[in-house]
Design an enzyme around this catalytic site. Sequence first.
Site, short mmCIF file in Angstrom:
data_model
loop_
_atom_site.label_atom_id
_atom_site.label_comp_id
_atom_site.label_asym_id
_atom_site.label_seq_id
_atom_site.Cartn_x
_atom_site.Cartn_y
_atom_site.Cartn_z
N ASP A 92 0.85 -1.20 0.00
CA ASP A 92 0.00 0.00 0.00
C ASP A 92 0.88 1.24 0.00
O ASP A 92 2.04 1.20 0.43
CB ASP A 92 -0.95 0.00 1.19
N GLU A 156 0.00 -0.55 5.79
CA GLU A 156 0.99 0.05 6.67
C GLU A 156 0.86 1.57 6.73
O GLU A 156 0.97 2.18 7.78
CB GLU A 156 2.40 -0.35 6.21
#
Length: 453
Positions: A92, A156
């Site tokens: 991500d 994250e």
Amino acid sequence: MSDSPLARTVAALQPRARTELAELVAFRSVADPEQFPKSECEAAAGWIVDALRADGFQDVALLDTPDGTQSVYGFLPGPQGAPTVLLYAHYDVQPPLDEAAWDSPPFTLTERDGRWYGRGAADCKGGVILHLTALRALREHGGVPVNVKVIVEGSEEQGTGGLERYAEAHPELLTADAIVIGDAGNFRVGLPTATATLRGMTLVRVSVDTLAGNLHSGQFGGAAPDALAALVRVLDSLRAEDGSTTVDGLAADATWEGLQYPEEEFRKDAKVLDGVGLIGSGTIADRIWARPAVTVLGIDCPPVVGATPSVQAGARALISLRVPPGTDAARATRLLTAHLENAAPWGARVAVEQVGQGQAFRADTDSPAYASMASALREAYDGQEMQIAGMGGSIPLCNTLASLYPETEILLIGLSEPDAQIHAVNESVSPQELERLSLAEALFLQRYAAERG
């Protein structure tokens, strides 16, 4: 760089690394469905699943984590009796911010001035490619000498804790003798660096309300309490006159012993405008690695274009507070919440909502794994010794892993050196760093296997 057969293989793999990084960067994998479709993250996760399976990984799985995102897991068996190493990265990415401000499209990997530009190129899709390249090189030189687990996180950057909670519920999944977190970076390009500390963080949303609804500023302004002005006062209370972070009850005087960050280098790396001073006190290393730091990430209020002459009834802000090792993030959240509530002027109503939280981390740099990594980096970087630095950012999973596996050695390396401009426009990665660190990781796995054998 070394001219060993392994180094030549890593170099030969770089065109493939660039092609695959371009494919991975093309996914707009921001883990926030309010900004980008969830399908973009799912497609990026699917790409990693396919890559791991193609490289011989077993037990490859999409893990549905409690925050609604997916992490990718895979296991590559090594020789019988070999140690197990867990390799971490995340797919991500941060939002691209103002796409028009990029010199090239943020989700199209573009080569310019010797670097590869694109959102996630360094943070941390480049980390995924780093791990794959190191393992592929080893397979061409006798095989991978350890058991390898790979975990690639899907949220994250959002700090929503999905993988942390999943790991806590399934503690057997990520057990390993050593963990390499590929989400840090060298102190600067060409200087091999292991990150020893990470600041923890808390993320809160503060809302301020003063009126039942907006009012005409000519008719009521001067007596009606303005929520936006109240919010400005609240936010200003978080800093001393010199810009230091001031949260009531939170210590802010620790010092950093070790590698220092010269002010002139920091100003250049941070692109501070001429004539603008830095904030805080102490050394630069004290301020960014050893002390708390508050940042106002965003404010909800009327934009200048289209604003009306109104006294605002409500306003809100998103606030990040980074805390150093030794400070409990949950306690910092409580202190920050109390500070914000107590700082409200005129009896304004304040509500604080916790959005995310992660603990700080400190590595054991005297462990055998660090000795193996120091040797590997020395060879990959032409004899330069590994430096130990802190990092002001947060990787919440690190503390979770350290708590779950207290005997496991955790190392942090990566591609996010200052020129990478992670989280900003025109994020990029140095292909030379990618090549050197891929070699270093391959060498580390060889030497760690020999050490533990």
